[in-house]
Design an enzyme around this catalytic site. Structure first.
Site, PDB file in Angstrom:
ATOM      1  CG  ASP A  93      -1.646   1.252   1.443  1.00 22.42           C
ATOM      2  OD1 ASP A  93      -2.385   1.613   0.526  1.00 22.42           O
ATOM      3  OD2 ASP A  93      -1.500   1.888   2.501  1.00 22.42           O
ATOM      4  CG  ASP A 119      -1.797   7.554   0.255  1.00 21.39           C
ATOM      5  OD1 ASP A 119      -1.000   8.485   0.208  1.00 21.39           O
ATOM      6  OD2 ASP A 119      -2.592   7.265  -0.658  1.00 21.39           O
TER       7      ASP A 119
END
Lengths: 869, 177
Positions: free
Chosen positions: A199, A201
């Protein structure tokens, strides 16, 4: 007879042959034609009269396959005009929906087909349309959306899986998907690699659109310059508010470059983000300029198919055995077993995840986890915190810790709702639009509001105030000197990735260890099997079947970490939330811990906030076996996958705050009891807790003061806490009221109190007096309960029993301490602390009531059991 | 295939643009509106000079002026069976991404896909290479950014976008040196 047997044998042999042939075929390629089933739109039952094609015949589309008839009642009118219902047969033909070669019939002439969905015939098509692109078959170029009267299955439904990263137009069939995946797995195995879904962010980077960052970057005098000087920026033109370009500032998590370099040797990395494609590509350009690490394996929200949840099946539709995920959010993955949840990287304080508008609301807990500002800027907090409790907090922290009532009621509901929405696909266009505007607003707000600047200003103001207090002159002009005093808002110390790398390495090691083990054992088996002819043929399939599952390996590794740990959270999860669904609880459970609502006999750890000494903390403090630790301890566990020393994270609870300590460990009687009545020993302790918890029979603590002090070294906070500001008491009282209201069905807290009260009347008098002194309502309750105590013989019996226990325990403690005091009656009133504590005692009273209510309930339950026994 | 196509377009002009430079404004407006756009089954590549602008007419009920422009433009319409190897740089296929099931090519404005079955069998997928590629382990390497010549096998038009299926499994097709 013999001929028959021979025939049978022949049949069986043939069957076997067929089977092996089939298997061989299976290994090479799935040559299974399209199975035509009886469609829905016929008038069932139908009776087949004749098959018009034979196996291996070519058929065209719309060519008749077989003829059949159906019967139906029709109204007929004869020549005289009389109507009559007659059953008639209607012969007709069944047409083929595709062209190809007939493989085999599943029906015969005279078969009666009674319902739709019954297999009729298998047709080998020239193209099975396994790969489709933009509504066309990528192999034959045929339009896949064409529908005619004979169509039973849409062609486009034959390739439903979208498994490529960057494109939504390309879909493949299940067979093709598993074929591709199998190939990929073989490739990875031969390279000894696994897949890692990353991922963006708050996992490997933190992004903001606050232009303050750029200013700080230019301004070398700024205290934050050091932290932001390596922040990278890019501009997205179409994404910003109002269509104009918007600058994004990206801070890489410390050690990212090294991490990616090392991990990409062991894992094939994929990006899976909720940001837009352009955003993801720009980030990829920053973290991986040569495109060596991620390549084109980027999946963004434009292609993900869902704006709320992430699913591995988007990338690995068939099998996720070799996939590990790292993400800072567990909920979007539905806490998949492949997931390693990492601590959110929160560099730009108060910004959060700029791409999370579409996601379910995050539990409010995580932002308060890392308090980087706290340590460096103590004293001058940004919000007016009522108590001088030593610790201060980030802004976000405040509402969660003290206003537990309001968000406490709302959060669980909304979280659940959001979850449901996300489960349902969340395709509601209105919601989607709202979220889109939200996202835009969020971005715009960040650009215009400049939250970072504001925070820093506040910090500066506080600094200046402090400076002014010290020097008294340079408050207005921030000279070079004062710059040094300025505190920086942004802290750059995060070592998550280092730990993550170690963990990922371990998983990788373990995985291939197990793989080789199973491979070796199967080789052994294979030698034996080699006598059979088919072993060699089956080898490649076996290889992939031997692959261990990350979903088994990882949880088993994680469960070791907090094995036999039972955690109670206190002051961290808003009241009224179901703790079992709280992020932190699920996270803890994934590490093998048990999470309970209340302190039970199995509780080993209480994870509490540093700021508040809740009732649970106090309750736990009375039991030396329960370790009271801060959240950092738990996070350290999550981060390192090891159980760190609790001592470093222990929350100190002053004995006075905690109430009297019970001499559980040191009491020989207790040990004796442990030995004799194992099952109920804890309850015994609980009762002891309860009885000694009352503030008056402090004789116990005199017996154990040393140990208590050892356990909980006095800190400067404690003194303050002892004196206690009014606000603190208020907030505590409020909380206790809540808890009392919550445990409405519980026994009246006063009852247990009164049991002691009645046993030593002089003490209870004294207590009551003290209660009135401190202006506390508990006095009234006390007297209430003493009235109550006169009713009910059963209660009295119980009380009596409790009383007996009290006396025995106190006696023992005293004997051990050998102060020479003859009886508890004499030690009780003598206790210096009880007198000293004065004001603080009042609070304890309240807490104890609460605590006793709980204990009483437990006690009663146990009593019933013992009565029954 | 490229065509010279005659077309017509109505342009509305806001009164604030009325004035001596109006003609210029119509020019830029036209180019902005049509050039490079997908007009259904074909793409407008370039508007030729010397187009004819009709007399302006103020639309009743609104203050806008309406001009009808007749123009000729070079348009490109891909056909099934067409080999896309145009001399125009922009019509060379450029591989945009390589996956296990094939690779994607941008041919001018269309996105085309060449499936595994449309690739000669000696060119194999190599997922270990970074970036991933299709290669015959000799001079033919198809990776992101490769210029490629391909033959259109199927075209499908959807609102505003066009998809194509293409092949390189024929003589003289494949990566351009």
């Amino acid at each position: 007879m013999r001929i028959f047997a021979v025939l049978m044998d022949y049949e069986i042999e043939k069957y076997r042959e067929e089977l092996t042939n089939l298997e061989c075929v299976d290994l090479v390629e799935h040559v299974v034609g399209m199975l035509i089933k009886s469609p829905r739109n016929l008038h069932y039952p139908i009776t087949v009269t004749e098959l018009l094609k034979r196996p291996s015949d070519e058929v065209e589309r719309f060519a008749p396959l077989f003829s059949y008839y159906y019967t139906s009642k029709v109204t007929e009118r004869n020549e005289f005009g009389d109507e009559s219902q007659v059953e008639r047969k209607f012969p007709t033909k069944f047409e083929c929906e595709t062209n190809g070669t007939i493989l085999n019939w599943k029906i015969n002439a005279e078969t009666v087909i009674s319902a739709p969905g019954i297999p009729i015939v298998e047709v080998d098509e020239p193209c099975r349309h396994e790969i489709q692109f933009g509504g066309m078959c990528a192999t034959c170029g045929k339009n896949m959306d064409e529908v005619n009267y004979a169509t039973s299955v849409r062609d486009s439904a034959r390739a439903p899986i979208n498994m490529t990263h960057g494109h939504t137009a390309l879909t493949v069939s299940h067979t093709e998907a598993s074929r591709v995946e199998e190939e990929a797995k073989r490739r990875l195995l031969s390279n000894r690699r696994l897949s890692l879904v990353v991922d963006l962010d708050q996992t490997i980077i933190h992004a903001t659109v606050d232009p303050t960052v750029a200013e700080w970057q230019k301004d070398e005098d700024n205290p934050n310059h050091d932290a932001v000087k390596d922040v990278r920026a890019f501009q997205l033109v179409d994404d910003g508010p109002g269509g104009r370009g918007c600058w994004y500032y990206i801070k890489l998590r410390p050690g990212l470059e090294e991490f990616l370099k090392n991990i990409s040797k062991l894992y094939e990395l994929h990006i899976y983000t909720m940001g837009t494609r352009a955003y993801a590509q720009n980030i990829a350009k920053i973290v991986d300029p040569d495109r060596k690490i991620f390549g084109d394996r980027i999946l963004s929200r434009d292609e993900s198919g869902s704006l709320q949840v992430k699913t591995l099946h988007r990338l690995f539709p068939v099998d996720t055995k070799m996939v590990v995920i790292i993400d800072d959010r567990g909920d979007v993955w539905n806490w998949s077993h492949n997931l390693i949840k990492v601590t959110a990287y929160d560099f730009f304080v108060g910004i959060g995840d700029i791409n999370s508008s579409f996601l379910p609301k995050r539990d409010p807990l995580p932002p308060m986890l890392k308090p980087p500002v706290i340590e460096l800027a103590p004293g001058h907090d940004r919000n007016q915190k009522p108590e001088g409790d030593g610790g201060s907090s980030i802004q976000t922290k405040e509402p969660q810790t003290t206003e537990t009532t309001v968000p406490g009621v709302e959060t669980p509901v909304s979280a659940l709702e959001q979850q449901l929405v996300s489960m349902g696909g969340g395709s509601d266009p209105i919601v989607l639009e709202q979220q889109t505007t939200q996202q835009e607003e969020k971005i715009t707000a960040q650009v215009t509001d400049r939250p970072l600047l504001k925070l820093q200003k506040k910090l500066d103001e506080a600094d200046e105030e402090a400076a002014a207090m010290e020097n008294g002159n340079n408050a207005d002009e921030p000279s070079q000197d004062s710059h040094k005093h300025r505190h920086n808002l942004l802290q750059d110390h995060d070592n998550e990735l280092a730990h993550l790398e170690t963990n990922l390495r371990h998983i990788h090691e373990k995985f291939f260890e197990e793989y080789e083990k199973s491979l070796a054992s199967s080789h052994g088996g294979r030698v034996a099997e080699l006598r059979g002819e088919k072993a060699a043929k089956k080898r490649p399939v076996d290889d992939l079947e031997l692959v261990p599952d990350v979903k088994d390996i990882m949880p088993s590794m994680k469960c070791e970490v907090l094995k036999n740990v039972s955690i109670v959270f206190s002051g961290l999860i808003p009241l009224g939330t179901n703790i079992q669904y709280a992020d932190i609880a699920i996270w803890a459970r994934s590490f093998g811990a048990e999470v309970t609502q209340d302190i039970t006999r199995r509780t080993t750890h209480v994870v509490a906030s540093k700021q508040r000494k809740t009732a649970k903390v106090k309750q736990a403090a009375r039991r030396p076996r329960i370790k009271i630790v801060s959240l950092d301890w738990l996070l350290e566990c999550f981060q390192t996958w090891r159980r760190p020393e609790e001592v470093l994270y222990e929350i100190e609870v002053h004995p006075d705050e905690a109430g009297p300590q019970i001499a559980l460990a040191s009491s020989p009687l207790e040990e004796l009891q442990d030995g004799v009545v194992l099952s109920s020993s804890e309850d015994e302790a609980a009762i002891n807790d309860e009885t000694t918890a009352a503030p008056t029979p402090l004789s116990v603590i005199t017996g154990d003061v040393n140990e208590a002090e050892d356990l909980m070294p006095t800190s400067p906070i404690d003194e303050k806490a002892l004196r206690g500001t009014q606000e603190e008491w208020d907030s505590m009282n409020a909380e206790i009221d809540e808890m009392l209201a919550e445990s409405g069905s519980d026994d009246d807290g006063g009852e247990s109190d009164s049991s002691i009260g009645s046993s030593t009347s002089s003490k209870s008098n004294k207590k009551r007096k003290r209660g009135t002194d401190s202006g506390n309502s508990s006095a009234a309750e006390d007297s209430d309960s003493s009235v109550k105590s006169s009713q009910g013989s059963r209660l009295q019996r119980r009380k009596k029993r409790a009383l007996e226990r009290v006396t025995s325990l106190t006696n023992v403690t005293i004997a051990e301490k050998s102060t020479g005091l003859p009886s508890p009656d004499t030690t009780g009133p003598e206790d210096p602390q009880g007198v000293e504590a004065g004001d603080g005692e009042g609070d304890d009273l309240e807490d104890d009531e609460d605590f006793e209510a709980e204990m009483m309930a437990e006690f009663e339950r146990d009593d019933d059991e013992s009565d029954a026994g | 295939m490229f065509f010279l196509h005659e077309m017509e377009r109505t342009i509305l002009i806001h009164p604030s643009f009325f004035g001596p430079r109006m003609r210029d404004y119509i020019d830029t407006q036209l180019l902005h509106d049509v050039e490079g756009k997908n007009a259904g089954s074909y793409f407008i590549i370039c508007v030729m000079e010397g187009y004819h602008v009709s007399e302006g007419r103020v639309v009743p009920g609104s203050s806008h002026a309406e001009y009808t422009v007749h123009y000729r433009a070079v348009v490109w319409r891909p056909f099934k069976g067409e080999v896309v190897n145009g001399k125009l740089k922009q019509l060379d296929g450029i591989v945009t991404s390589v996956v296990e099931t094939g690779f994607f090519v941008d041919v001018g404005p269309i996105s085309a896909f060449v499936a595994k079955t449309m690739i000669p069998s000696d060119i194999k997928f190599d997922g270990n290479a970074t970036p991933a590629q299709w290669t015959d382990n000799a001079d033919q390497v198809i990776e992101k950014g490769t210029h490629i010549r391909l033959k259109v096998k199927g075209i499908r038009v959807e609102l505003g976008s066009m998809f194509a299926i293409a092949t390189i499994k024929e003589d003289y097709l494949g990566p351009l040196a």
